[in-house]
Design a protein around this motif. Structure first.
Motif, PDB file in Angstrom:
ATOM      1  N   TYR A 152     -14.759  14.189   0.228  1.00 27.71           N
ATOM      2  CA  TYR A 152     -13.510  13.488  -0.478  1.00 27.71           C
ATOM      3  C   TYR A 152     -12.625  14.620  -0.821  1.00 27.71           C
ATOM      4  N   ALA A 153     -11.428  14.114  -1.514  1.00 30.18           N
ATOM      5  CA  ALA A 153     -10.399  14.770  -2.049  1.00 30.18           C
ATOM      6  C   ALA A 153     -10.151  14.507  -3.456  1.00 30.18           C
ATOM      7  N   LYS A 154      -9.402  15.466  -4.339  1.00 34.07           N
ATOM      8  CA  LYS A 154      -9.041  15.363  -5.608  1.00 34.07           C
ATOM      9  C   LYS A 154      -7.546  14.929  -5.422  1.00 34.07           C
ATOM     10  N   VAL A 155      -6.928  14.200  -6.040  1.00 35.29           N
ATOM     11  CA  VAL A 155      -5.609  13.974  -6.305  1.00 35.29           C
ATOM     12  C   VAL A 155      -5.042  14.164  -7.727  1.00 35.29           C
ATOM     13  N   TYR A 156      -4.297  15.258  -7.746  1.00 33.17           N
ATOM     14  CA  TYR A 156      -3.947  15.753  -9.058  1.00 33.17           C
ATOM     15  C   TYR A 156      -2.617  14.883  -9.291  1.00 33.17           C
ATOM     16  N   LEU A 157      -2.415  14.047 -10.242  1.00 33.52           N
ATOM     17  CA  LEU A 157      -1.308  13.172 -10.747  1.00 33.52           C
ATOM     18  C   LEU A 157      -0.883  13.980 -11.942  1.00 33.52           C
ATOM     19  N   GLU A 158       0.451  13.473 -12.346  1.00 33.57           N
ATOM     20  CA  GLU A 158       1.111  13.773 -13.462  1.00 33.57           C
ATOM     21  C   GLU A 158       0.005  13.493 -14.944  1.00 33.57           C
ATOM     22  N   SER A 159      -0.721  12.313 -14.769  1.00 31.20           N
ATOM     23  CA  SER A 159      -1.468  11.830 -15.813  1.00 31.20           C
ATOM     24  C   SER A 159      -2.806  11.725 -15.692  1.00 31.20           C
ATOM     25  N   GLN A 160      -3.230  12.013 -14.508  1.00 35.57           N
ATOM     26  CA  GLN A 160      -5.041  11.889 -14.142  1.00 35.57           C
ATOM     27  C   GLN A 160      -5.290  12.536 -12.726  1.00 35.57           C
ATOM     28  N   VAL A 161      -6.449  12.447 -12.504  1.00 38.87           N
ATOM     29  CA  VAL A 161      -6.913  12.911 -11.409  1.00 38.87           C
ATOM     30  C   VAL A 161      -7.941  11.829 -10.573  1.00 38.87           C
ATOM     31  N   LEU A 162      -7.526  11.510  -9.290  1.00 35.68           N
ATOM     32  CA  LEU A 162      -8.288  10.761  -8.789  1.00 35.68           C
ATOM     33  C   LEU A 162      -9.161  11.323  -7.553  1.00 35.68           C
ATOM     34  N   ILE A 163     -10.390  10.717  -7.403  1.00 33.80           N
ATOM     35  CA  ILE A 163     -11.129  11.236  -6.350  1.00 33.80           C
ATOM     36  C   ILE A 163     -11.292  10.123  -5.250  1.00 33.80           C
ATOM     37  N   ILE A 164     -10.575  10.549  -4.048  1.00 34.54           N
ATOM     38  CA  ILE A 164     -10.250   9.557  -3.044  1.00 34.54           C
ATOM     39  C   ILE A 164     -11.320   9.549  -1.829  1.00 34.54           C
ATOM     40  N   THR A 165     -11.602   8.689  -1.331  1.00 39.08           N
ATOM     41  CA  THR A 165     -12.440   8.657   0.071  1.00 39.08           C
ATOM     42  C   THR A 165     -11.747   9.120   1.200  1.00 39.08           C
ATOM     43  N   SER A 166     -11.181  10.177   1.205  1.00 38.57           N
ATOM     44  CA  SER A 166     -10.572  10.560   2.392  1.00 38.57           C
ATOM     45  C   SER A 166     -10.425  12.106   2.562  1.00 38.57           C
ATOM     46  N   THR A 167     -10.575  12.717   3.885  1.00 40.83           N
ATOM     47  CA  THR A 167     -10.442  14.190   3.936  1.00 40.83           C
ATOM     48  C   THR A 167      -9.331  14.794   3.843  1.00 40.83           C
ATOM     49  N   MET A 168      -9.145  16.079   3.820  1.00 41.45           N
ATOM     50  CA  MET A 168      -7.997  16.737   3.693  1.00 41.45           C
ATOM     51  C   MET A 168      -7.149  16.410   4.961  1.00 41.45           C
ATOM     52  N   LYS A 169      -7.753  16.709   5.963  1.00 41.17           N
ATOM     53  CA  LYS A 169      -7.053  16.559   7.481  1.00 41.17           C
ATOM     54  C   LYS A 169      -6.477  15.239   7.577  1.00 41.17           C
ATOM     55  N   LYS A 170      -6.880  14.238   7.086  1.00 39.68           N
ATOM     56  CA  LYS A 170      -6.504  12.721   7.256  1.00 39.68           C
ATOM     57  C   LYS A 170      -5.369  12.836   6.092  1.00 39.68           C
ATOM     58  N   MET A 171      -5.435  13.251   4.985  1.00 37.81           N
ATOM     59  CA  MET A 171      -4.321  13.160   3.953  1.00 37.81           C
ATOM     60  C   MET A 171      -3.009  13.920   4.823  1.00 37.81           C
ATOM     61  N   GLU A 172      -3.547  15.297   5.350  1.00 33.45           N
ATOM     62  CA  GLU A 172      -2.414  16.022   5.661  1.00 33.45           C
ATOM     63  C   GLU A 172      -1.596  15.440   7.125  1.00 33.45           C
TER      64      GLU A 172
END
Length: 224
Positions: A152-172
């Motif tokens: 998975y990947a953690k997405v750090y936002l201004e107000s929260q952290v999401l854990i998404i079902t995606s790899t870093m390679k796919k996000m890049e």
């Protein structure tokens, strides 16, 4: 046409920039002001694409004025003092011009503006992030950085952290390369959120993020 506003307390500097704008086929002068406070009603009623903004202004500095804007146009900072360059960098300025400004250097800065505007027109301003069985519409400007988290990947936002079902390679592959860059095998950052670089670390929102050797050259190139 790129609509520009000049904000500068020096009459000679305004004269030079006014002539530069007049000489450029893609620019139009939509406003001219001698200080930041004077410009507020004009910019609100007559929005522009680009501010040519002096940093050393009376009453309110160009840096603090730009920070206060809700809808920020692109900005090129102008000043006679090089020590303020870092402040401009932190605000994601298109460029930073030292006075007296040569015309060829002005042309280079405007080319960067045109490229930035084209990128904004061509690219969406958000991404759909999958969390469990939900899709979250997330604006790029709200994203601080991504961190690898197993499959998975953690997405750090201004107000929260999401854990998404995606790899870093796919996000890049999905993120706009003009805004996001890989700093490490486990991190992708939003370059507009960078506070400073120190050694092999980069600071965003109070967190020190590592810079891997293989990513350093590309990171510095993109930040510059």
């Amino acid at each position: 046409m790129i609509r520009c506003a000049i904000i500068d307390d020096e009459p000679l500097s305004r004269d030079v920039l006014r002539q530069f704008i007049s000489d450029h086929p893609d620019l139009i002068l939509a406003g001219e002001y001698k200080d930041a406070l004077e410009s507020i009603p004009g910019i609100e009623s007559n929005p522009v694409d680009l501010l040519l903004l002096d940093i050393n202004l009376p009453k309110l500095s160009g840096i603090n004025f730009y920070k206060s804007l809700t809808n920020k146009p692109l900005v090129i900072f102008t000043t006679a003092y090089p020590e303020f360059a870092l402040d401009g960098f932190e605000l994601n300025a298109v460029d930073y011009l030292m006075k007296p400004i040569p015309f060829d250097r002005f042309l280079q800065a405007i080319q960067k503006v045109k490229e930035r505007l084209k990128t904004q027109q061509d690219s969406p301003e958000f991404i759909m992030l999958k969390v469990d069985k939900k899709l979250y519409r997330t604006a790029f400007e709200d994203i601080l950085f991504f961190e690898a988290f197993g499959d998975y990947a953690k997405v750090y936002l201004e107000s929260q952290v999401l854990i998404i079902t995606s790899t870093m390679k796919k996000m890049e592959a999905e993120l706009p390369k003009e805004l996001f860059v890989r700093t490490h095998k486990s991190f992708i950052i939003n370059t507009s959120k960078v506070e400073f670089i120190e050694g092999n670390q980069i600071k965003i929102a109070g967190k020190m993020i590592p810079i891997g050797m293989r990513y350093r050259e590309n990171l510095l190139k993109q930040l510059n």
